[in-house]
Design a protein around this motif. Sequence first.
Motif, mmCIF file in Angstrom:
data_model
loop_
_atom_site.group_PDB
_atom_site.id
_atom_site.type_symbol
_atom_site.label_atom_id
_atom_site.label_comp_id
_atom_site.label_asym_id
_atom_site.label_seq_id
_atom_site.Cartn_x
_atom_site.Cartn_y
_atom_site.Cartn_z
ATOM 1 N N HIS A 128 7.340 0.300 -25.642
ATOM 2 C CA HIS A 128 7.923 0.293 -26.986
ATOM 3 C C HIS A 128 9.010 1.364 -27.039
ATOM 4 O O HIS A 128 8.836 2.456 -26.479
ATOM 5 C CB HIS A 128 6.880 0.598 -28.067
ATOM 6 C CG HIS A 128 5.800 -0.435 -28.177
ATOM 7 N ND1 HIS A 128 5.931 -1.711 -27.713
ATOM 8 C CD2 HIS A 128 4.546 -0.349 -28.729
ATOM 9 C CE1 HIS A 128 4.824 -2.399 -27.968
ATOM 10 N NE2 HIS A 128 3.967 -1.589 -28.578
ATOM 11 N N THR A 129 10.101 1.053 -27.728
ATOM 12 C CA THR A 129 11.176 2.025 -27.906
ATOM 13 C C THR A 129 11.175 2.504 -29.357
ATOM 14 O O THR A 129 11.183 1.691 -30.294
ATOM 15 C CB THR A 129 12.541 1.405 -27.562
ATOM 16 O OG1 THR A 129 12.511 0.957 -26.200
ATOM 17 C CG2 THR A 129 13.658 2.431 -27.729
ATOM 18 N N PHE A 130 11.170 3.822 -29.541
ATOM 19 C CA PHE A 130 11.073 4.447 -30.857
ATOM 20 C C PHE A 130 12.373 5.187 -31.161
ATOM 21 O O PHE A 130 12.877 5.941 -30.319
ATOM 22 C CB PHE A 130 9.916 5.448 -30.898
ATOM 23 C CG PHE A 130 8.567 4.859 -30.593
ATOM 24 C CD1 PHE A 130 7.667 4.622 -31.608
ATOM 25 C CD2 PHE A 130 8.205 4.539 -29.293
ATOM 26 C CE1 PHE A 130 6.419 4.086 -31.330
ATOM 27 C CE2 PHE A 130 6.969 4.003 -29.001
ATOM 28 C CZ PHE A 130 6.065 3.772 -30.025
ATOM 29 N N SER A 131 12.896 4.987 -32.381
ATOM 30 C CA SER A 131 14.084 5.725 -32.830
ATOM 31 C C SER A 131 13.815 6.286 -34.223
ATOM 32 O O SER A 131 13.425 5.542 -35.135
ATOM 33 C CB SER A 131 15.317 4.822 -32.868
ATOM 34 O OG SER A 131 15.761 4.522 -31.561
ATOM 35 N N ILE A 132 14.010 7.589 -34.382
ATOM 36 C CA ILE A 132 13.821 8.236 -35.678
ATOM 37 C C ILE A 132 15.178 8.370 -36.351
ATOM 38 O O ILE A 132 16.134 8.892 -35.767
ATOM 39 C CB ILE A 132 13.158 9.611 -35.516
ATOM 40 C CG1 ILE A 132 11.770 9.439 -34.914
ATOM 41 C CG2 ILE A 132 13.077 10.334 -36.853
ATOM 42 C CD1 ILE A 132 11.052 10.737 -34.631
ATOM 43 N N TYR B 249 3.345 -8.136 -30.251
ATOM 44 C CA TYR B 249 3.453 -6.993 -29.354
ATOM 45 C C TYR B 249 3.160 -5.664 -30.051
ATOM 46 O O TYR B 249 2.655 -4.723 -29.429
ATOM 47 C CB TYR B 249 4.850 -6.923 -28.740
ATOM 48 C CG TYR B 249 5.141 -7.998 -27.723
ATOM 49 C CD1 TYR B 249 4.188 -8.399 -26.798
ATOM 50 C CD2 TYR B 249 6.389 -8.613 -27.671
ATOM 51 C CE1 TYR B 249 4.450 -9.376 -25.866
ATOM 52 C CE2 TYR B 249 6.669 -9.604 -26.735
ATOM 53 C CZ TYR B 249 5.697 -9.981 -25.839
ATOM 54 O OH TYR B 249 5.964 -10.943 -24.913
ATOM 55 N N GLY B 250 3.472 -5.588 -31.341
ATOM 56 C CA GLY B 250 3.286 -4.325 -32.055
ATOM 57 C C GLY B 250 1.981 -4.211 -32.806
ATOM 58 O O GLY B 250 1.799 -3.276 -33.591
ATOM 59 N N ALA B 251 1.031 -5.133 -32.570
ATOM 60 C CA ALA B 251 -0.216 -5.131 -33.337
ATOM 61 C C ALA B 251 -1.039 -3.868 -33.083
ATOM 62 O O ALA B 251 -1.544 -3.231 -34.017
ATOM 63 C CB ALA B 251 -1.030 -6.375 -32.994
ATOM 64 N N THR B 252 -1.194 -3.489 -31.824
ATOM 65 C CA THR B 252 -1.991 -2.299 -31.502
ATOM 66 C C THR B 252 -1.354 -1.041 -32.065
ATOM 67 O O THR B 252 -2.033 -0.179 -32.644
ATOM 68 C CB THR B 252 -2.141 -2.162 -29.976
ATOM 69 O OG1 THR B 252 -2.773 -3.339 -29.456
ATOM 70 C CG2 THR B 252 -2.982 -0.947 -29.629
ATOM 71 N N LEU B 253 -0.037 -0.927 -31.926
ATOM 72 C CA LEU B 253 0.660 0.234 -32.484
ATOM 73 C C LEU B 253 0.515 0.279 -33.997
ATOM 74 O O LEU B 253 0.283 1.349 -34.579
ATOM 75 C CB LEU B 253 2.143 0.179 -32.097
ATOM 76 C CG LEU B 253 3.045 1.219 -32.761
ATOM 77 C CD1 LEU B 253 2.644 2.632 -32.342
ATOM 78 C CD2 LEU B 253 4.507 0.952 -32.444
#
Length: 348
Positions: free
Chosen positions: A21-25, A70-74
Amino acid sequence: MTIVADRFAHVMGVDTHARTHTFSIVDAATGGVLETAAFPVTAAGMDRALAWASRRAPGYAAAVEGTASYGATLTTRLQAAGVTVFEARPPRRAARAGHGKSDQIDAVAAARSVLAEPTELLAQPRSGERRQALQLLLTARRLIERQRTQDRNALTALLRGVELGVDARRALTAAQLRQIATWRPRGGDSIAQSVARTEAIRLAREVQQRGDLLADNQSQLRQHVTALAPGLLAEQGIGPITGAVFIAAYSHHGRIRSEAAFASLAGAAPIPASSGNTDRHRLNRHGDRRLNAALDTVVRSRLAHDPDTRAYRDRRIAEGKTKRDVRRLLRRYLARHIYRTLKQTLTP
């Protein structure tokens, strides 16, 4: 209405994939990118990601793509940590023109897509273990039903192609399935009959096993529906399966903004089909077809067993409506009623 940028100082956009996963703040006031990082989709990787975000942007909100895939666990981890999560829609191809595409670009776009939106109108992923259990059970039920149907069709075709002493001109009954499942090899069978009999026994037993699985599935659905929406199963014609479909579609308070929106989601909102001197509406074939089918199941049950519903049907037919028109009207009424019921009784 309060927009996201007024409520939160920072928003973290997440572009989700199977492995990373790619995270951007992003600074909510300016839309500027503060920092970007990628983490592996593992338990340790998600822990590092949440710690990284908390150090750089305390009290942030998250805009996550693919909250149900794909983002369910996160998403579950973020909600457990008390982070407000919004569901970010992937950018349209036209919006990417001149900007290109990468995981970082998509993560930033996810964060910026919610900044100017009112928090009340943004989609938020469903939460709660029981709601997740309902979805899993409904998905499993569709798979089991599909497999059982395939096995029944294969067994019927086999019995029609090879003479084994079973009348298969019509759909096989439960008694016939039980009889076939108890067969034993016969010495007088030809080679083809021996193979066909063995295969018929296997298929009949699998159909029975899947029937037992469906019964257990229905029992679990009843338990969760009763816990989530007390009294829903007391409604005329609503059973564990249709009740679970209604709850799964409604999901949680705030997802569906009005009765009309719920009816539109169900494909039960009337569509004008007037022309000239003809003033009429037609069936709506859009929306969530599983939800629409559940509404139709309840309507047909009430038409068969509820005197008030039958009286309504007879009155509208006397006014010139067709039976199809009446079912459309009843589905629309039922959608409104289910929405009000869930809004009042569904546990948070």
